[in-house]
Design a protein around this motif. Structure first.
Motif, PDB file in Angstrom:
ATOM      1  N   THR A  83       0.709  -1.274   0.119  1.00 32.58           N
ATOM      2  CA  THR A  83       0.093   0.096   0.151  1.00 32.58           C
ATOM      3  C   THR A  83       0.812   1.248   0.112  1.00 32.58           C
ATOM      4  OG1 THR A  83      -1.552  -1.050   0.977  1.00 32.58           O
ATOM      5  CG2 THR A  83      -1.880   1.097   1.121  1.00 32.58           C
ATOM      6  N   MET A  84       1.985   1.224   0.798  1.00 36.18           N
ATOM      7  CA  MET A  84       2.833   2.291   0.829  1.00 36.18           C
ATOM      8  C   MET A  84       3.609   2.558  -0.548  1.00 36.18           C
ATOM      9  SD  MET A  84       6.035   3.042   3.817  1.00 36.18           S
ATOM     10  CE  MET A  84       5.302   1.701   4.513  1.00 36.18           C
ATOM     11  N   LEU A  85       4.053   1.469  -0.987  1.00 33.40           N
ATOM     12  CA  LEU A  85       4.768   1.633  -2.270  1.00 33.40           C
ATOM     13  C   LEU A  85       3.809   2.161  -3.397  1.00 33.40           C
ATOM     14  CD1 LEU A  85       6.822  -1.443  -2.112  1.00 33.40           C
ATOM     15  CD2 LEU A  85       7.761   0.921  -1.788  1.00 33.40           C
ATOM     16  N   LEU A  86       2.563   1.570  -3.346  1.00 33.40           N
ATOM     17  CA  LEU A  86       1.616   2.237  -4.488  1.00 33.40           C
ATOM     18  C   LEU A  86       1.298   3.697  -4.385  1.00 33.40           C
ATOM     19  CD1 LEU A  86      -0.863  -0.817  -4.467  1.00 33.40           C
ATOM     20  CD2 LEU A  86       0.431  -0.188  -6.399  1.00 33.40           C
ATOM     21  N   THR A  87       1.537   4.169  -3.225  1.00 30.87           N
ATOM     22  CA  THR A  87       1.232   5.648  -3.176  1.00 30.87           C
ATOM     23  C   THR A  87       2.777   6.387  -3.124  1.00 30.87           C
ATOM     24  OG1 THR A  87       1.766   5.645  -0.614  1.00 30.87           O
ATOM     25  CG2 THR A  87      -0.475   5.493  -1.217  1.00 30.87           C
ATOM     26  N   ASN A  91       6.043   5.506 -11.263  1.00 26.64           N
ATOM     27  CA  ASN A  91       6.164   4.855 -12.713  1.00 26.64           C
ATOM     28  C   ASN A  91       5.057   4.064 -12.847  1.00 26.64           C
ATOM     29  OD1 ASN A  91       7.369   2.363 -13.913  1.00 26.64           O
ATOM     30  ND2 ASN A  91       9.035   3.788 -14.351  1.00 26.64           N
ATOM     31  N   GLU A  92       4.646   4.139 -14.043  1.00 26.45           N
ATOM     32  CA  GLU A  92       3.262   3.366 -14.295  1.00 26.45           C
ATOM     33  C   GLU A  92       3.429   1.918 -14.515  1.00 26.45           C
ATOM     34  OE1 GLU A  92       0.172   4.412 -14.443  1.00 26.45           O
ATOM     35  OE2 GLU A  92       0.784   6.383 -14.039  1.00 26.45           O
ATOM     36  N   GLU A  93       4.711   1.590 -15.001  1.00 26.48           N
ATOM     37  CA  GLU A  93       5.161   0.160 -15.024  1.00 26.48           C
ATOM     38  C   GLU A  93       5.337  -0.497 -13.731  1.00 26.48           C
ATOM     39  OE1 GLU A  93       8.517  -2.801 -17.324  1.00 26.48           O
ATOM     40  OE2 GLU A  93       8.696  -0.691 -17.599  1.00 26.48           O
ATOM     41  N   ILE A  94       5.893   0.235 -12.764  1.00 30.35           N
ATOM     42  CA  ILE A  94       6.095  -0.389 -11.537  1.00 30.35           C
ATOM     43  C   ILE A  94       4.779  -0.436 -10.798  1.00 30.35           C
ATOM     44  CG2 ILE A  94       6.887   0.064  -9.290  1.00 30.35           C
ATOM     45  CD1 ILE A  94       9.538   0.540 -10.397  1.00 30.35           C
ATOM     46  N   LYS A  99       0.480  -4.199  -8.617  1.00 34.32           N
ATOM     47  CA  LYS A  99      -0.779  -4.428  -8.367  1.00 34.32           C
ATOM     48  C   LYS A  99      -1.025  -5.956  -8.680  1.00 34.32           C
ATOM     49  CE  LYS A  99      -2.781   0.014  -9.260  1.00 34.32           C
ATOM     50  NZ  LYS A  99      -3.306   1.006 -10.235  1.00 34.32           N
ATOM     51  N   ARG A 100      -0.147  -6.451  -9.812  1.00 34.71           N
ATOM     52  CA  ARG A 100      -0.226  -7.816 -10.082  1.00 34.71           C
ATOM     53  C   ARG A 100       0.427  -8.777  -8.831  1.00 34.71           C
ATOM     54  NH1 ARG A 100       2.346 -12.093 -12.923  1.00 34.71           N
ATOM     55  NH2 ARG A 100       4.678 -10.633 -13.000  1.00 34.71           N
ATOM     56  N   ILE A 117       8.922  -9.400  -8.647  1.00 31.15           N
ATOM     57  CA  ILE A 117       9.466  -8.186  -7.845  1.00 31.15           C
ATOM     58  C   ILE A 117      10.954  -8.027  -8.161  1.00 31.15           C
ATOM     59  CG2 ILE A 117      10.439  -7.477  -5.640  1.00 31.15           C
ATOM     60  CD1 ILE A 117       7.743  -8.932  -4.302  1.00 31.15           C
ATOM     61  N   ARG A 118      11.718  -9.130  -8.442  1.00 35.02           N
ATOM     62  CA  ARG A 118      13.121  -9.224  -9.073  1.00 35.02           C
ATOM     63  C   ARG A 118      13.245  -8.659 -10.392  1.00 35.02           C
ATOM     64  NH1 ARG A 118      13.545 -14.428  -7.126  1.00 35.02           N
ATOM     65  NH2 ARG A 118      13.375 -15.234  -8.947  1.00 35.02           N
ATOM     66  N   GLY A 119      12.170  -8.697 -11.065  1.00 33.79           N
ATOM     67  CA  GLY A 119      12.093  -8.139 -12.585  1.00 33.79           C
ATOM     68  C   GLY A 119      12.241  -6.567 -12.473  1.00 33.79           C
ATOM     69  N   LEU A 120      11.701  -6.121 -11.204  1.00 36.93           N
ATOM     70  CA  LEU A 120      11.560  -4.668 -11.443  1.00 36.93           C
ATOM     71  C   LEU A 120      12.585  -3.968 -10.808  1.00 36.93           C
ATOM     72  CD1 LEU A 120       8.053  -4.492  -9.791  1.00 36.93           C
ATOM     73  CD2 LEU A 120       8.658  -3.790 -12.155  1.00 36.93           C
ATOM     74  N   TYR A 121      13.612  -4.675 -10.235  1.00 37.71           N
ATOM     75  CA  TYR A 121      15.075  -3.993  -9.653  1.00 37.71           C
ATOM     76  C   TYR A 121      15.500  -3.205 -10.554  1.00 37.71           C
ATOM     77  CZ  TYR A 121      15.048  -7.622  -5.818  1.00 37.71           C
ATOM     78  OH  TYR A 121      14.631  -8.252  -4.615  1.00 37.71           O
TER      79      TYR A 121
END
Length: 149
Positions: A83-87, A91-94, A99-100, A117-121
């Motif tokens: 929830t904190m990270l979504l706020t 970056n739209e991709e992140i 959400k996924r 998550i590793r794919g977003l590093y």
């Protein structure tokens, strides 16, 4: 029937299986004949490696897998963190991937969430290096999660 999964481990390697930690004393091949939750040692993030917001989220998600007794606590912390990270992230991709990832954890697929998550590093590293996420916000996230580690 699902196909079996075969994993080879070197002497001294560890694997986390359904919350248990196993270390092998010689080269060995394991064959899983049914569904199992496991993490290879090289995918386990140590607390000191959880230095960025997404790595902290990864650490929490992995605890859902490797500490079944603390799953409820880990899941609650995951919910708070996501929830904190979504706020925080813009970056739209992140945001879409977070959400996924949330949906994956909600449906009991924490292992798949770890891969995501590793794919977003790399994207996160770029955001942090370009100061797109203010350092004060990164520090706030660290403070929220640090006592839990």
């Amino acid at each position: 029937m699902k196909s079996t999964l075969r994993i080879s481990l070197k002497a001294g390697e560890r694997i986390f299986i359904n919350g248990a930690v196993l270390r092998v004393d010689r080269k060995v091949a394991l064959e899983f004949l049914n569904d199992v939750t496991f993490l290879l040692e090289n995918h386990v993030l140590q607390p000191e490696g959880a230095t960025t917001p997404l790595r902290q989220l990864y650490f929490i998600a992995q605890m859902i897998l490797i500490n079944p007794e603390g799953k409820d606590h880990s899941t609650a912390m995951f919910r708070k963190s996501i929830t904190m990270l979504l706020t925080c992230f813009k970056n739209e991709e992140i945001l879409a991937e977070l959400k996924r990832i949330d949906a994956l954890v909600s449906t009991g697929r924490a292992f798949d969430a770890l891969k995501a998550i590793r794919g977003l590093y790399a994207i996160e590293d770029n955001i942090l290096n370009n100061h797109e996420l203010p350092p004060t916000m990164v520090e706030q996230i660290r403070r929220e999660i640090a006592p839990w580690r």
